[in-house]
Design an enzyme around this catalytic site. Structure first.
Site, PDB file in Angstrom:
ATOM      1  N   ARG A 119     -18.117  -2.458  14.291  1.00 39.17           N
ATOM      2  CA  ARG A 119     -19.292  -2.771  15.090  1.00 39.17           C
ATOM      3  C   ARG A 119     -20.207  -1.560  15.053  1.00 39.17           C
ATOM      4  NH1 ARG A 119     -20.071  -5.070  21.299  1.00 39.17           N
ATOM      5  NH2 ARG A 119     -22.318  -5.235  21.127  1.00 39.17           N
ATOM      6  N   CYS A 172     -25.797   0.136  19.243  1.00 42.59           N
ATOM      7  CA  CYS A 172     -25.616   0.738  20.564  1.00 42.59           C
ATOM      8  C   CYS A 172     -24.589  -0.002  21.404  1.00 42.59           C
ATOM      9  CB  CYS A 172     -26.952   0.794  21.317  1.00 42.59           C
ATOM     10  SG  CYS A 172     -28.005   2.168  20.798  1.00 42.59           S
ATOM     11  N   PHE A 173     -23.993  -1.060  20.869  1.00 44.44           N
ATOM     12  CA  PHE A 173     -22.911  -1.792  21.526  1.00 44.44           C
ATOM     13  C   PHE A 173     -23.327  -2.327  22.897  1.00 44.44           C
ATOM     14  CE2 PHE A 173     -21.015   2.210  19.613  1.00 44.44           C
ATOM     15  CZ  PHE A 173     -21.006   1.698  18.324  1.00 44.44           C
ATOM     16  N   CYS A 174     -24.593  -2.725  23.000  1.00 40.31           N
ATOM     17  CA  CYS A 174     -25.131  -3.252  24.257  1.00 40.31           C
ATOM     18  C   CYS A 174     -24.992  -2.255  25.399  1.00 40.31           C
ATOM     19  CB  CYS A 174     -24.476  -4.579  24.625  1.00 40.31           C
ATOM     20  SG  CYS A 174     -24.738  -5.890  23.404  1.00 40.31           S
ATOM     21  N   ASN A 175     -25.034  -0.979  25.088  1.00 44.49           N
ATOM     22  CA  ASN A 175     -24.938   0.077  26.093  1.00 44.49           C
ATOM     23  C   ASN A 175     -26.026   1.103  25.817  1.00 44.49           C
ATOM     24  OD1 ASN A 175     -24.235   2.082  27.913  1.00 44.49           O
ATOM     25  ND2 ASN A 175     -22.041   1.912  27.516  1.00 44.49           N
TER      26      ASN A 175
END
Length: 776
Positions: free
Chosen positions: A347, A350-353
């Site tokens: 993945r 920004c990994f949803c962060n």
């Protein structure tokens, strides 16, 4: 929803599972249900948690500092100042594990906030009044280290069944203490959450049960049925064994990545997250040269005891970026692209962060705004902007991960991104570029026009030019009903059919997937099929002024008149590649035809007008294309794509060589059409086109915008009415045509037309014309 009874004995806090398993409740439900009333002046604050030593409470001394960011309010007037009437509740929410870095927060935060919130923790200046309640976002951390609520009496805990088991998606739970549940209020209602309502007056009677009050609509009962199988697996493995196993893999991977060096001694990998001094001692206590023995099993890893003692602060993920020997960054999309060729799924981004992403990457508000203005959005290919990465690469380990998989990943990084002395000497020079005077024996071998973007094209011996490139080339486009531009990259794997295949799921879950597919009348093979757009064939008869379109899924051949047929009264605007286009749409009958052809509801649009900007970048003799300031229809980057027959032949020679070296199992050959070029030239050296600055074909001139960055679409091939996918030729190209994160093959061209040519629109290209290049 799970309700935690805070009145029971704290040493054995009980969980009441209300009725059956309930639908997912996210963090937002707790926040919105608290009636925080941001519009009435309540504050929302993001904080950093900094530890002086070890987090925790020791007597009256708190070894922790909470540093708030700027307070966010939606309404300045009417702030809740002074001592308010009635009870005031503040909510402190934090993750048990950061999904970006893997850093685990000490759960003593629960007690610190509840018992010492009035002391100088950094938030008392903002929230001066009221009782503090705590929410633990355990969606990530619960998979390997679930919080013990008898020790850490949080009021709310969110968990994700997907993170726990790997299936099903979109299902989780909100765990709530009974005394906190009564504080949750809703300002709206939907199906199943009220006992009675009157349609024409404002009257509702809400259900009394907290789980019923928040259970909107029909529960996801098919997905809920699989949850019991997931818990059965976790019970058989035990949480402690899973935690030791995954942490040992993460620690091994982290140490091996940090040990990688380029030949000039510079670091290859930068890892994000806390690095304790105890972790650094792991190398001496457990030499890298004596990595885990084989076979590696869940309960027999020799490093488990060491990991449990030394790596308690980090979770089972490794988030990192890679650097070149000269200090520049490898883009995360390049890493992801090459990893997929090795069968490794990562993945990236920004990994949803976004908060942790900006913090660890050192991106200021100005950087983030500048990146957005440059066109960067989530999931795009802008992985490095102004010399800084916009995201990272993340490796995640679960209970089914093995040492062999971790070792394979380390070997992949070492072989693909660690520079040798030979790499540094040659810099970013592409293999194949030869110095010297350009060849003069080139001629135009073929001309191909693709009227509808991402659909089949047709060849012609002669074709006119326009200010947009080849006349009518990529002049039409298909769009889904939700506004998504359809290409062969997007319309794939039967996403609308509802079936899914999870290779890493337990056998019992895979069996459930098959059952679900029949319940929904879906076919699992639809997930494995490739987009139908490639089977749509096109042909334009200029004398008749008609575009002919055929599909094996449609009985009738579609005819579209070039000078009419569009709905001129319904011009629309759409955005593509950061540009605004004015387009015409077509009749319902035309759209129904294309919907049947691709098996997805869609709409056909025709280009009207737009403008683009272009900039030419050069890297050691190799030009790469960016935004172009030329009139375009709907191509990705430029008006023309040119490849040479000799370059294709050289690629085929390498593909055959790979088979002889046992790198590839079966021999394969590709032709120029695999790369969807507009122009194919012949008569020179392989990759001679890399060094071209301008070319003349007949009496028309073209400027090179640099190499064409290839994607894995070139791995799709049509055979007997089916589309097949392999790793080639992309994998071979990546081995010798990679530069600065791009895998280049062919060049992009811009038509240098004169004002007179644009006005009269009379220039033509003909097969057999001589091609005269001018090198850089």
């Amino acid at each position: 929803m799970l309700i935690l009874d805070s009145q029971s004995d704290s040493s054995s806090a009980t969980l009441e599972i209300v009725k059956d398993a309930r639908q997912q409740f996210s963090l937002s439900i707790s926040l919105t249900s608290f009636r925080y009333a941001l519009g009435q002046g309540a504050a929302s604050i993001a904080v950093d948690i900094k530890e002086n030593e070890a987090p925790g409470v020791s007597g009256e001394n708190i070894a922790m500092k909470i540093s708030p960011h700027q307070v966010q309010r939606r309404k300045v007037a009417g702030l809740l100042e002074g001592k308010p009437d009635g009870h005031v509740y503040n909510l402190f929410a934090f993750p048990s594990e950061c999904n970006f870095s893997g850093l685990r927060f000490d759960l003593d935060l629960v007690k610190i906030i509840k018992e010492h919130s009035s002391r100088d923790l950094g938030i008392s200046s903002v929230c001066k009044n009221g009782q503090w309640m705590v929410l633990i976002d355990a969606a990530k951390g619960c998979a390997t280290m679930p919080p013990d609520l008898s020790k850490y009496p949080a009021d709310f805990v969110t968990i994700s069944f997907y993170k726990l088991f790997g299936y099903p998606t979109g299902l989780g739970a909100l765990i709530v203490r009974n005394d906190a549940a009564k504080l949750l209020k809703k300002t709206y209602f939907s199906g199943g959450t009220v006992a009675a309502s009157i349609a024409d007056i404002d009257f509702i009677k809400r259900r009394e049960g907290i789980e019923e009050l928040f259970e909107d609509g029909t529960v996801s009962f098919l997905s809920i049925a699989s949850v019991r199988h997931g818990f059965k697996i976790l019970r058989s493995l035990t949480a402690s064994a899973i935690s030791r196993h995954t942490k040992s893999l993460a620690l091994y991977t982290r140490k091996m990545l940090l040990a990688l060096r380029h030949c000039n001694g510079s670091n290859v990998c930068i890892i994000y997250g806390h690095q304790s001094s105890m972790e650094d001692n792991w190398v001496s206590s457990f030499p890298l040269s004596e990595a885990f023995p084989r076979p590696f099993q869940l309960s027999t890893c020799p490093c488990i005891a060491v990991v449990e003692e030394l790596c308690y602060e980090m979770g089972p993920i490794v988030s990192f970026n890679l650097k070149r020997a000269d200090g520049s960054w490898y883009g995360y999309r390049e890493v992801e692209k090459l990893a997929s060729l090795s069968g490794i799924q990562l993945r990236t981004g920004c990994f949803c962060n976004p908060g942790a992403c900006a913090k660890y990457l050192g991106l200021s508000h100005l950087d983030l705004l500048s990146n957005t203005e440059a066109g960067h959005v989530c999931w795009d290919d802008h992985d490095v902007i102004n010399g800084k990465p916009t995201g990272a690469v993340r490796v995640s380990f679960g209970y089914m991960s093995t040492y062999e998989e971790a070792k394979k990943f380390i070997d992949f990084v070492a072989s693909s991104f660690v520079s040798s002395q030979n790499d540094i000497c040659h810099g970013n020079q592409l293999e194949g570029i030869e110095k010297g005077s350009p060849d003069t024996g080139y001629h135009l071998k073929s001309i191909t026009i693709y009227p509808i973007k991402s659909c089949g094209g047709f060849c012609s011996r002669s074709w006119p030019l326009s200010k947009n490139g080849l006349k009518h080339d990529r002049e039409w486009i298909l769009m889904s009903l939700n506004g998504e531009i359809l290409t062969q990259k997007k319309v794939e794997f039967g996403k609308e059919n509802g079936a899914a295949i999870v290779p890493c799921a337990p056998v019992s879950l895979c069996m459930l997937l098959v059952v679900f597919s029949f319940l929904f009348n879906c076919e699992l093979r639809s997930r494995l099929s490739v987009p139908e757009m490639c089977f749509i064939s096109t042909f334009i008869d200029l004398s008749q002024g008609i575009l002919f379109v055929e599909s094996p899924h449609c009985k009738e051949r579609l005819q579209i008149k070039l000078e009419s047929g569009v709905n001129h009264g319904a011009m629309e605007e759409l955005e593509l590649y950061g540009q605004r286009y004015k387009v015409y749409n077509y009749s319902k009958e035309t759209n129904v035809w294309f919907s049947e052809a691709i098996g997805k509801p869609c709409t056909l649009f025709r280009y009207s007008s737009t403008e683009h900007d272009f900039m030419l970048n050069k890297t050691k003799g190799v030009a790469t294309c960016r935004d172009t300031k030329s009139t375009l229809n709907f191509p990705n980057e430029a008006q023309f794509l040119l490849v040479s027959e000799e370059s294709v032949s050289d690629l085929n020679r390498r593909l055959c060589s790979d088979v002889q070296k046992d790198i590839c199992v079966t021999a394969m050959q590709v032709d120029a059409s695999r790369f969807r070029p507009n122009l194919v030239v012949s008569g020179g050296r392989p990759y001679g086109e890399d060094g071209w600055r301008t070319i003349r074909i007949g009496n028309t001139y073209f400027r090179s915008l640099g190499g064409c960055n290839r994607c894995q679409m070139i791995n799709f091939s049509q055979n007997a009415g089916e589309v097949q996918k392999s790793n080639e030729p992309f994998a071979t190209l990546a081995s010798y045509r990679r530069v600065k994160g791009k895998i280049l093959f062919g060049i992009l061209l811009k038509y240098e037309s004169s004002d007179e040519e644009q006005q009269h629109d009379y220039s033509w290209l003909h097969i057999g014309q001589h091609v005269h290049p001018e090198s850089i």
